[in-house]
Design a protein around this motif. Structure first.
Motif, short mmCIF file in Angstrom:
data_model
loop_
_atom_site.label_atom_id
_atom_site.label_comp_id
_atom_site.label_asym_id
_atom_site.label_seq_id
_atom_site.Cartn_x
_atom_site.Cartn_y
_atom_site.Cartn_z
N SER A 591 1.38 -1.49 0.25
CA SER A 591 0.04 0.48 -0.14
C SER A 591 1.19 0.99 0.14
CB SER A 591 -0.96 0.28 1.18
OG SER A 591 -1.97 0.58 0.86
N TYR A 592 2.21 1.02 0.32
CA TYR A 592 2.57 2.28 0.62
C TYR A 592 3.52 2.49 -0.87
CZ TYR A 592 7.16 5.29 1.47
OH TYR A 592 8.40 6.26 1.76
N GLU A 593 3.93 1.23 -0.80
CA GLU A 593 4.52 1.88 -2.70
C GLU A 593 2.88 2.27 -4.23
OE1 GLU A 593 6.90 -1.32 -3.72
OE2 GLU A 593 8.53 -1.25 -1.73
N ALA A 594 2.01 1.93 -3.24
CA ALA A 594 1.05 2.10 -4.51
C ALA A 594 0.90 3.30 -4.07
CB ALA A 594 -0.16 1.23 -4.12
N TYR A 595 0.83 4.04 -3.13
CA TYR A 595 0.22 5.47 -2.27
C TYR A 595 1.84 6.11 -3.31
CZ TYR A 595 1.52 9.88 -0.45
OH TYR A 595 1.65 11.04 0.25
N ARG A 596 3.20 5.26 -3.06
CA ARG A 596 4.49 6.82 -3.73
C ARG A 596 3.95 6.94 -5.50
NH1 ARG A 596 6.62 9.66 -0.72
NH2 ARG A 596 8.31 10.07 -2.41
N ALA A 597 3.74 5.70 -5.83
CA ALA A 597 3.25 5.51 -6.96
C ALA A 597 2.24 6.50 -7.62
CB ALA A 597 2.83 4.05 -7.54
N SER A 598 0.72 6.65 -6.60
CA SER A 598 -0.18 7.54 -6.86
C SER A 598 0.45 8.85 -7.26
CB SER A 598 -1.81 7.23 -5.81
OG SER A 598 -1.38 7.58 -4.72
N LEU A 599 1.77 9.43 -6.92
CA LEU A 599 1.85 10.58 -6.72
C LEU A 599 2.08 11.14 -8.08
CD1 LEU A 599 4.17 11.24 -3.41
CD2 LEU A 599 1.22 12.12 -3.55
N GLY A 600 2.77 10.12 -8.90
CA GLY A 600 3.09 10.48 -10.17
C GLY A 600 4.41 11.16 -10.62
N GLY A 601 4.98 10.96 -9.14
CA GLY A 601 6.37 11.40 -9.22
C GLY A 601 6.56 13.13 -9.18
N LYS A 602 5.87 13.90 -8.57
CA LYS A 602 5.44 14.67 -8.04
C LYS A 602 5.28 14.37 -6.35
CE LYS A 602 1.64 16.24 -10.81
NZ LYS A 602 1.11 17.24 -11.98
N PRO A 603 5.93 15.71 -5.34
CA PRO A 603 5.74 15.66 -4.05
C PRO A 603 5.31 15.87 -3.34
CG PRO A 603 6.74 17.75 -5.18
CD PRO A 603 6.67 16.76 -6.46
N ALA A 604 4.53 15.12 -3.08
CA ALA A 604 3.64 14.63 -1.82
C ALA A 604 3.71 16.50 -0.48
CB ALA A 604 3.50 14.10 -0.64
N PRO A 605 1.51 16.82 -0.78
CA PRO A 605 2.20 18.20 -0.22
C PRO A 605 1.83 17.60 1.40
CG PRO A 605 -0.40 16.97 -0.80
CD PRO A 605 0.69 16.60 -1.81
N VAL A 606 2.69 19.12 1.91
CA VAL A 606 2.33 19.03 3.58
C VAL A 606 0.69 19.21 3.95
CG1 VAL A 606 3.31 19.78 5.36
CG2 VAL A 606 4.92 19.49 3.64
N ILE A 607 0.61 18.51 4.92
CA ILE A 607 -1.16 19.20 4.98
C ILE A 607 -0.95 19.24 6.85
CG2 ILE A 607 -3.55 18.43 5.31
CD1 ILE A 607 -3.09 16.92 2.38
N ASP A 608 -1.66 20.03 7.78
CA ASP A 608 -1.34 20.03 8.87
C ASP A 608 0.01 20.08 9.24
OD1 ASP A 608 -2.74 20.58 11.26
OD2 ASP A 608 -3.18 18.31 11.03
N GLY A 609 0.80 19.96 8.40
CA GLY A 609 2.29 20.15 9.56
C GLY A 609 3.68 18.66 9.11
N LEU A 610 2.05 18.14 8.48
CA LEU A 610 2.92 16.37 8.38
C LEU A 610 2.66 16.37 6.82
CD1 LEU A 610 -0.19 14.47 10.66
CD2 LEU A 610 2.17 15.30 10.92
N THR A 611 3.75 15.43 6.67
CA THR A 611 4.38 15.12 4.83
C THR A 611 3.80 13.93 5.10
OG1 THR A 611 6.04 13.38 5.84
CG2 THR A 611 7.36 15.91 5.57
N GLY A 612 3.98 13.09 3.26
CA GLY A 612 2.97 12.35 3.37
C GLY A 612 3.21 11.09 3.35
N ASP A 613 4.29 10.97 3.72
CA ASP A 613 5.13 9.59 4.24
C ASP A 613 4.34 9.51 5.80
OD1 ASP A 613 6.25 8.65 2.85
OD2 ASP A 613 8.15 8.49 3.10
N GLN A 614 4.79 10.64 7.05
CA GLN A 614 4.30 11.20 8.42
C GLN A 614 2.44 10.89 8.29
OE1 GLN A 614 5.67 14.13 8.60
NE2 GLN A 614 7.30 14.01 10.03
#
Length: 681
Positions: A591-614
């Motif tokens: 699921s983690y790898e699928a999430y990273r792939a879903s970003l299409g190479g773009k950086p994940a947004p920081v939301i509420d002070g938390l990174t995408g991985d967090q």
């Protein structure tokens, strides 16, 4: 394989919104910042909530699963109320739903009828005069309430045997009956055999309950009967296979013919048994899932006194319908099974129990309405898209494995290619035999419901295998992998916030419901699922070297979970939980790898002070947020093949991707050196 066994608490929607408008899906107010993630990630994610959360008096635990279940329960209540208002024609789903609920909740009527509903059954048991009659009675009582693959039910039936009907392990185009062990009033054989003080206390309380229930049912010499029942059940427990052996499909793969039962398991009159059980005379092939237990249980039928068996039959007949009998009996049952076994102080209100009773008996009828009313097509499409992405991540991981031989890889990928995924509700509804429901007969309603389900499964014999068959209703908060069908079911009721919410950023959805999806997919490759090929046939498709590597990784996971101490002196059972722990590790990774792939190479947004991985890992941890009573925790560890929720959160320590986002360092409690992190797939 298995149910997910959820016990989780609603994530509040207080997260800040990113510029994209997506919610974080993580509730920071529940976290305990005083705890380092690397010391206890569950407490870091959920610690502030756990400090103040109160388990309701009528529950043994509280968690996300409860909140989502309460939402489904409220919807089911609305369906039942609507059915009553419609006043459906006799035999219609609306009439049966309304009258089943009305009968169950009519406590005045239950008290007025008293013990009359059980008198015919008790009279029939008292009239048993020989072992031929006993064999017929045992056969007539058998129901379809065991399941070695889909629901972890290896000995769950109160009857001496349970029947499971599904495709043949060795001939996947035909259905066969699987005979499985049963016969106990306590949850597992270890409750009778363990020398632990807490188990001895439960045995003492159970013997008292046996006598109390028989006395309330108006039987003579209740304590003498109770003593005989308990002595017989101790022998039944000693005859049973344990839960670890019962999970092994290779040990369960024992094709027997109808004639084999008389020669391999003498004692029971098998001809009388099968006739009374309603198994067609034309059915010649069976699978004896626990053959040693079947042999020993049959021998007990011959060796133990007839009176002991009559007492045992009487108790179990009553014990299965206590909720539909007068309050004194209902209360006695809860006092033992609720207060003593799980530490739950109060019983749920009758109305809530009535909703559960309707779902248990008429789940498919309620489910049709539930799916139509509460599961939007947009959610189905989005979940199907996530499933596709996570399956693709699994496929990429398998293709990249450097330790697996090409032939083994090819079979593993073939399983993924034909994996059948059901989302929300089945493509075609069940076809249970319609049973009569009366508003003045709760005992009869319950008995007819169990018989209807049993006949549904018997009717599959001699018919083609249905790979699209569902084993859960849409209103069930759970998920399941079906290894014989190479299929998955994700019921509508679990596809709800916080597991899945279309308003959440992808990180939270992949961390929560994505890990559930990955968990179920990975069951196709755990220590049970890895034994089945793409057609559901049981055979070894591994090279010896591949199998050795796979089993070695599994043993590392066993050791990891054996080291967890849930209560003083009580450790988790890593061997018993192995299949589920493999699924947690592999599923979260995919699921983690699928999430990273879903970003299409773009950086994940920081939301509420938390990174995408967090957010991904915190959403996973918060989706397992649970608080449980000590007695319930002990029972869970003794009988469940899943690790309790707080330790499932600790799956993260095996993923390399978890360490950097939370600055996990050597010396912290959860830190594992890279070579000790378990990577199954």
């Amino acid at each position: 394989m298995k149910r997910l066994a959820l016990s989780l608490v609603l994530l509040a929607s207080t997260a800040a919104v990113a510029q994209t408008g997506a919610l974080s899906g993580v509730d920071k107010a529940l976290m305990d910042g005083a705890v380092k993630p690397g010391d206890n990630f569950d407490t870091y994610a959920n610690g502030t909530w756990r400090k103040t959360a109160q388990i309701p008096a009528d529950r043994s635990s509280i968690g996300v699963g409860l909140d989502v279940s309460l939402r489904a329960e409220a919807r089911n209540a609305a369906i039942i109320k609507g059915a009553a208002a419609v006043r459906g024609a006799p035999g219609s789903d609306e009439q049966r739903i309304a009258d089943y609920y009305a009968a169950y909740t009519d406590t005045a009527g239950i008290e007025a009828r008293g013990l009359k509903p059980i008198q015919p059954g008790l009279a029939a048991i008292a009239a048993i005069r020989d072992k031929h009659g006993l064999s017929r009675a045992i056969g007539a009582a058998m129901r379809a309430d065991t399941d070695p693959f889909n629901n972890n039910n290896y000995a769950s039936t109160n009857d001496l045997f349970g029947l499971f009907v599904s495709q043949d392990l060795n001939h996947p185009t035909r259905n066969v009956p699987y005979l499985m062990q049963g016969g106990l009033g306590l949850p597992d054989r270890d409750y009778y055999l363990s020398d632990k003080p807490e188990m001895a206390e439960i045995r003492t309380a159970y013997r008292a309950y046996l006598g109390q229930l028989l006395q309330l049912a108006g039987l003579s010499d209740p304590q003498a009967r109770a003593d005989r029942i308990f002595a017989l059940e101790q022998k039944i427990a000693a005859a049973q296979a344990d839960i670890i052996a019962s999970q092994d499909a290779h040990k369960g793969d024992n094709p027997w013919t109808r004639a084999d039962f008389a020669t391999r398991a003498p004692g029971l009159d098998w001809a009388a048994f099968w006739t009374a059980a309603g198994v067609p005379a034309s059915q010649r092939d069976f699978i004896a899932w626990q053959p040693g237990a079947i042999t020993k249980l049959s021998a007990l039928v011959a060796s133990e006194p007839l009176q002991s068996w009559r007492d045992w039959l009487a108790f179990h007949m009553i014990n299965q319908i206590t909720g539909s009998l007068p309050k004194a009996i209902d209360d006695a049952s809860f006092d033992f099974y609720g207060r003593t076994l799980t530490g739950t102080p109060a019983q749920q209100p009758r109305e809530k129990r009535g909703i559960a009773a309707v779902n248990g008996a008429l789940g498919e009828a309620v489910g049709k309405i539930y799916a139509r009313r509460y599961f939007p097509a947009s959610s189905k499409v989005e979940i199907q898209h996530m499933v596709t992405n996570i399956v693709a991540a699994f496929d990429r991981r398998i293709a990249a494995l450097d330790w697996m031989a090409p032939a083994t890889k090819a079979e593993a990928r073939a399983k993924l290619a034909v994996l059948k995924v059901g989302v929300g509700y089945p493509d075609h509804w069940w076809n249970y035999p319609t049973f009569a429901v009366r508003a003045d007969d709760p005992v009869g309603n319950a008995q007819r419901a169990r018989l209807s389900l049993y006949r549904y499964h018997l009717a599959k014999l001699g018919k083609p295998v249905d790979r699209g068959e569902w084993w859960m209703t849409p209103q069930t908060v759970n998920a399941v992998n079906l290894p014989l069908q190479n299929a998955l079911n994700f019921p509508a009721a679990i596809l709800e916030s916080p597991y899945f919410d279309p308003r959440f950023d992808a990180a939270a959805n992949y961390g929560a419901i994505g890990s559930v999806i990955g968990h179920e997919i990975s069951h196709s490759f755990d220590n049970l699922g890895a034994d089945f090929d793409s057609t559901g046939r049981l055979h070894n498709w591994w090279t010896p070297a591949d199998l050795k590597r796979f089993e070695g990784a599994g043993q590392a996971l066993v050791a990891q979970y054996n080291a967890y101490e849930a209560l003083p002196g009580l450790h988790l059972n890593g061997e018993q939980e192995l299949g589920e722990n493999i699924a947690d590790v592999a599923g979260l990774t995919a699921s983690y790898e699928a999430y990273r792939a879903s970003l299409g190479g773009k950086p994940a947004p920081v939301i509420d002070g938390l990174t995408g991985d967090q957010r991904f890992f915190l959403a996973f941890a918060q989706s397992w947020r649970t608080k449980m009573r000590d007695k319930a925790l002990r029972a869970r560890i003794a009988t469940d093949v899943h690790a309790p929720a707080p330790w499932r959160v600790l799956t993260v320590r095996n993923l390399d991707a978890w360490y950097a986002p939370f600055d996990v360092q050597p010396g912290q409690a959860l830190y594992l050196t890279p070579e000790k992190r378990v990577h199954i797939w």
